[in-house]
Design a protein around this motif. Structure first.
Motif, mmCIF file in Angstrom:
data_model
loop_
_atom_site.group_PDB
_atom_site.id
_atom_site.type_symbol
_atom_site.label_atom_id
_atom_site.label_comp_id
_atom_site.label_asym_id
_atom_site.label_seq_id
_atom_site.Cartn_x
_atom_site.Cartn_y
_atom_site.Cartn_z
ATOM 1 N N GLY A 28 -0.219 -15.895 29.720
ATOM 2 C CA GLY A 28 -1.207 -16.331 30.639
ATOM 3 C C GLY A 28 -0.930 -17.861 31.379
ATOM 4 N N ALA A 29 -0.444 -18.506 30.473
ATOM 5 C CA ALA A 29 -0.080 -19.941 30.802
ATOM 6 C C ALA A 29 1.210 -19.805 31.510
ATOM 7 C CB ALA A 29 -0.211 -20.843 29.779
ATOM 8 N N GLY A 30 2.074 -18.814 31.354
ATOM 9 C CA GLY A 30 3.293 -18.888 31.881
ATOM 10 C C GLY A 30 4.298 -19.448 31.200
ATOM 11 N N LEU A 31 4.185 -19.631 29.788
ATOM 12 C CA LEU A 31 5.058 -20.255 28.967
ATOM 13 C C LEU A 31 5.848 -19.303 28.046
ATOM 14 C CD1 LEU A 31 2.870 -23.295 27.505
ATOM 15 C CD2 LEU A 31 4.637 -23.226 29.146
ATOM 16 N N THR A 32 6.998 -19.393 27.832
ATOM 17 C CA THR A 32 7.929 -18.633 27.182
ATOM 18 C C THR A 32 7.540 -19.261 25.443
ATOM 19 O OG1 THR A 32 10.189 -20.361 27.006
ATOM 20 C CG2 THR A 32 9.809 -18.688 28.619
ATOM 21 N N LEU A 33 8.282 -18.408 24.683
ATOM 22 C CA LEU A 33 8.085 -18.772 23.172
ATOM 23 C C LEU A 33 8.683 -19.879 23.018
ATOM 24 C CD1 LEU A 33 6.928 -17.382 20.554
ATOM 25 C CD2 LEU A 33 9.226 -16.564 20.179
ATOM 26 N N GLU A 34 9.808 -20.140 23.353
ATOM 27 C CA GLU A 34 10.557 -21.513 23.239
ATOM 28 C C GLU A 34 9.705 -22.757 23.792
ATOM 29 O OE1 GLU A 34 11.628 -18.663 24.410
ATOM 30 O OE2 GLU A 34 13.679 -18.022 23.227
ATOM 31 N N GLN A 35 9.626 -22.800 25.197
ATOM 32 C CA GLN A 35 8.732 -23.533 25.854
ATOM 33 C C GLN A 35 7.454 -24.272 25.105
ATOM 34 O OE1 GLN A 35 8.133 -21.857 29.442
ATOM 35 N NE2 GLN A 35 9.934 -22.952 30.473
ATOM 36 N N LEU A 39 6.793 -27.535 23.120
ATOM 37 C CA LEU A 39 5.473 -28.435 23.446
ATOM 38 C C LEU A 39 4.504 -29.092 21.898
ATOM 39 C CD1 LEU A 39 4.246 -27.025 26.672
ATOM 40 C CD2 LEU A 39 5.137 -29.267 26.332
ATOM 41 N N MET A 40 4.920 -28.119 21.068
ATOM 42 C CA MET A 40 4.063 -28.509 19.849
ATOM 43 C C MET A 40 4.989 -29.156 18.776
ATOM 44 S SD MET A 40 0.923 -27.365 19.912
ATOM 45 C CE MET A 40 0.726 -27.149 18.112
ATOM 46 N N GLY A 65 -4.340 -27.349 18.967
ATOM 47 C CA GLY A 65 -3.284 -27.747 19.813
ATOM 48 C C GLY A 65 -2.663 -26.974 20.508
ATOM 49 N N LEU A 66 -2.524 -25.432 20.288
ATOM 50 C CA LEU A 66 -2.048 -24.634 20.920
ATOM 51 C C LEU A 66 -2.919 -24.394 22.094
ATOM 52 C CD1 LEU A 66 -0.377 -22.037 18.645
ATOM 53 C CD2 LEU A 66 0.628 -23.349 20.302
ATOM 54 N N CYS A 67 -3.989 -24.172 21.962
ATOM 55 C CA CYS A 67 -5.224 -23.826 22.814
ATOM 56 C C CYS A 67 -5.129 -24.880 24.091
ATOM 57 C CB CYS A 67 -6.598 -23.762 22.481
ATOM 58 S SG CYS A 67 -6.631 -22.261 21.171
ATOM 59 N N GLU A 68 -4.990 -26.307 23.755
ATOM 60 C CA GLU A 68 -4.935 -27.448 24.480
ATOM 61 C C GLU A 68 -3.726 -27.381 25.442
ATOM 62 O OE1 GLU A 68 -4.864 -32.302 24.819
ATOM 63 O OE2 GLU A 68 -5.166 -31.279 22.718
ATOM 64 N N VAL A 69 -2.566 -26.865 24.804
ATOM 65 C CA VAL A 69 -1.497 -26.754 25.448
ATOM 66 C C VAL A 69 -1.434 -25.517 26.515
ATOM 67 C CG1 VAL A 69 1.033 -25.857 25.171
ATOM 68 C CG2 VAL A 69 0.256 -27.630 23.845
ATOM 69 N N GLU A 74 -12.979 -24.209 26.444
ATOM 70 C CA GLU A 74 -13.996 -24.315 25.225
ATOM 71 C C GLU A 74 -14.150 -23.149 24.478
ATOM 72 O OE1 GLU A 74 -17.794 -26.662 23.527
ATOM 73 O OE2 GLU A 74 -16.873 -27.360 25.347
ATOM 74 N N GLY A 75 -14.581 -22.261 25.203
ATOM 75 C CA GLY A 75 -15.266 -20.921 24.648
ATOM 76 C C GLY A 75 -14.135 -20.222 24.166
ATOM 77 N N LYS A 76 -13.067 -19.918 24.990
ATOM 78 C CA LYS A 76 -12.043 -19.314 24.455
ATOM 79 C C LYS A 76 -11.100 -20.049 23.229
ATOM 80 C CE LYS A 76 -10.708 -16.666 28.578
ATOM 81 N NZ LYS A 76 -9.891 -16.530 29.659
ATOM 82 N N THR A 77 -11.256 -21.404 23.057
ATOM 83 C CA THR A 77 -10.765 -21.908 22.353
ATOM 84 C C THR A 77 -11.440 -21.699 20.848
ATOM 85 O OG1 THR A 77 -9.836 -23.779 23.447
ATOM 86 C CG2 THR A 77 -10.250 -24.394 21.268
ATOM 87 N N ALA A 78 -12.843 -21.633 21.141
ATOM 88 C CA ALA A 78 -13.763 -21.338 20.016
ATOM 89 C C ALA A 78 -13.389 -20.134 19.258
ATOM 90 C CB ALA A 78 -15.066 -21.549 20.348
#
Length: 300
Positions: A28-35, A39-40, A65-69, A74-78
């Motif tokens: 959903g964030a448009g990131l590949t597995l590698e990207q 970042l982590m 950390g992944l949720c922030e990336v 806040e709700g979905k992070t929970a």
């Protein structure tokens, strides 16, 4: 329904659900597995294992950390953090007031991913078979504080779930066993029940659906009362290995039990087979449904 014993392979349910949830968030964030791994400051295999539910020890701070990336709220992070905090086990109890927010419907995600379902219901019409009027009457009682708009959203979700039964490509195969008490318990009014029972009879004619009624005269086929339960099977991959281990879902008033152990899965499979054998065949079941629908129409 598949009769083979359930293999105790793969990860436990909370880990698998966390992995699926994080993968959806990454995409959903448009990131590949590698990207995302970069970042982590991880190797991509680390993130891949986490997304496949194969990480034995999950650290909540890593998930945060992944949720922030991914830019999750806040709700979905929970939700993700709550899944990460669950202790790995072969059975898992998900209570609505626990670490995972009540709005996160774990079962719906499992149901959507299943290839086959076997459902026993001794009390109510299962959600996958409910008409709008029946669903609305049920939810108006249970969610008494909901506004009309919130109630309609709940009903619409129920209807959307049912698409898995009627889609043209690979509809889900489902075996239903409903106790006769389900048909005689009035929800809403007699008009609602008449329409609901005719709907059951019609759905029962679909090639991917087998619907049987367990009549009162069948007694107690397994020797004790059984709760409502669903057996979820996810099929095999191209190599013939289980995509995910089967899951038994049992719902109660305050929470939901998810069972994965080999012995639990086998016992519920055996119980479902006994219930099927004690039930009316498909055609007599449809005849009973239509007869009862006419009775409700006459008694209005």
């Amino acid at each position: 329904m598949t009769d083979g014993q359930a293999e105790e392979t793969g990860s436990t349910l909370p880990r698998r659900q966390l992995g699926r949830y994080l993968k959806e968030a990454r995409e959903g964030a448009g990131l590949t597995l590698e990207q995302a791994a970069s970042l982590m400051e991880w190797h991509k295999s680390t993130l891949s294992r986490l997304e496949r539910g194969l990480t034995e020890k999950v650290r909540v701070r890593d998930v945060s950390g992944l949720c922030e990336v991914y830019g999750l709220s806040e709700g979905k992070t929970a939700v993700a953090e709550g899944l990460a905090e669950q202790t790995p086990a072969k059975s898992w109890w998900h209570t609505y007031g626990d670490l995972i927010p009540a709005w996160f419907n774990l079962y719906v995600g499992l149901e959507a991913g299943a290839k086959e379902l076997a459902i026993f219901q001794p009390l109510l019409i299962p959600g996958l078979l409910q008409t709008r009027a029946y669903a609305r009457a049920i939810d108006r009682r249970y969610f008494a504080e909901d506004t009309d708009e919130e109630l309609e959203r709940r009903v619409q979700l129920r209807i959307q779930r049912q698409h898995m039964l009627t889609r043209s490509r690979h509809p889900t195969k489902v075996w239903f066993v409903l106790h006769e008490a389900v048909l005689r318990t009035i929800v809403g009014d007699r008009c609602v029940m008449a329409s609901q029972l005719r709907h059951l009879a019609d759905v029962g004619t679909l090639d991917n659906i087998e619907l049987r009624i367990l009549p009162f005269h069948a007694g107690i086929p397994v020797g004790m009362a059984l709760p409502p339960f669903t057996i979820l099977d996810f099929g095999n991959d191209v190599r013939g290995k289980l995509i995910e281990p089967p899951v038994i879902y049992c719902e109660s008033y305050t929470g939901s039990a998810y069972l994965e152990g080999r012995a639990d899965v086998l016992r519920f499979r055996q119980a479902f087979t006994v219930l099927q054998q004690a039930s009316l065949d498909s055609r007599p079941s449809r005849d009973l449904l239509r007869e009862m629908a006419r009775e409700f129409d006459r008694d209005r």
